[in-house]
Design an enzyme around this catalytic site. Sequence first.
Site, PDB file in Angstrom:
ATOM      1  N   THR A 154       0.894  -1.133   0.000  1.00  0.00           N
ATOM      2  CA  THR A 154       0.000   0.000   0.000  1.00  0.00           C
ATOM      3  C   THR A 154       0.940   1.191   0.000  1.00  0.00           C
ATOM      4  O   THR A 154       2.084   1.061   0.425  1.00  0.00           O
ATOM      5  CB  THR A 154      -0.877   0.010   1.275  1.00  0.00           C
ATOM      6  N   ARG A 182     -13.501  -8.116  -2.318  1.00  0.00           N
ATOM      7  CA  ARG A 182     -12.826  -7.923  -1.042  1.00  0.00           C
ATOM      8  C   ARG A 182     -12.560  -6.434  -0.806  1.00  0.00           C
ATOM      9  O   ARG A 182     -12.166  -5.704  -1.703  1.00  0.00           O
ATOM     10  CB  ARG A 182     -11.509  -8.695  -1.041  1.00  0.00           C
TER      11      ARG A 182
END
Length: 280
Positions: A154, A182
Amino acid sequence: MKIIIHGGFFSESSTNHETKVAKQNALKQIVMDSYIFLKAHTALETVVYAVSLLEDDMLFNAGIGSQIQSDGKIRMSASLMDGTTQKMSGVINIEEVKNPIQVAEVLMKVDDRVLGGSGATHFARQHGFEKFSTEIPQRRAEYEAKLESAGLGTVGCVALDSNGRLAVATSTGGKGFEIPGRISDSATVAGNYANEFCGVSLTGVGEDIVSNATAAKIVTRVTDGFTLQAAFAKTFDELLPYDGFAGAIAIDGDGNMFHQDSHPSMVFASFDGEKFEVFD
């Protein structure tokens, strides 16, 4: 003025010297360029700028270079939060957009500020974001060979501007091979949160981060009088019962910067106008 960025968890950074150096150099350049940008812009504008640069660098798992999900498609998530106005905006599972964080920036100006799936993608097209494939050959090879990704990724940025305003932005290309639909932590207050007292961006296993409400807990504890370090310590201790996998960067309203990870090593860089720091 202060700025700190992260590029997620990348296990190969500790084993592959060439990759590690490339990421150190990339983070150093991005944090320095973003600090220069911060001198003439707000914290909110700067975190979008910094995360856009991270999304554009295929070394990191956000934007270009995002992971491929189990059905062969790339879906990305990103969010933005203004510590002054307390507004948060985000996109969840957006497809074929070069810079998801910039879509989140546009959403900051409308009432329905968090959009998901086809709605997020349609909004992007309506607002001039052209269709763009963020797939790179490495991700396709990993997918076709059914390999796990090289790490957990991330990207994020926290900035404190010259007027004392805080902002945070976070963007992810997912964990790879996940079930379509998800939801990661990156577009939630567990992974991206700020107010006037503190801003926090997370990376790691989204399910662990959401279970712990990590970013919101750290910010709330700083707001309630904890030092930044103490807020991190207590919150990361609460990950221990289930071996939660997380890394976080933060700046508080007094300009203190801090970072911590539960499983080394999160890659990060920071600059305060005088002192530069990068992961080793």
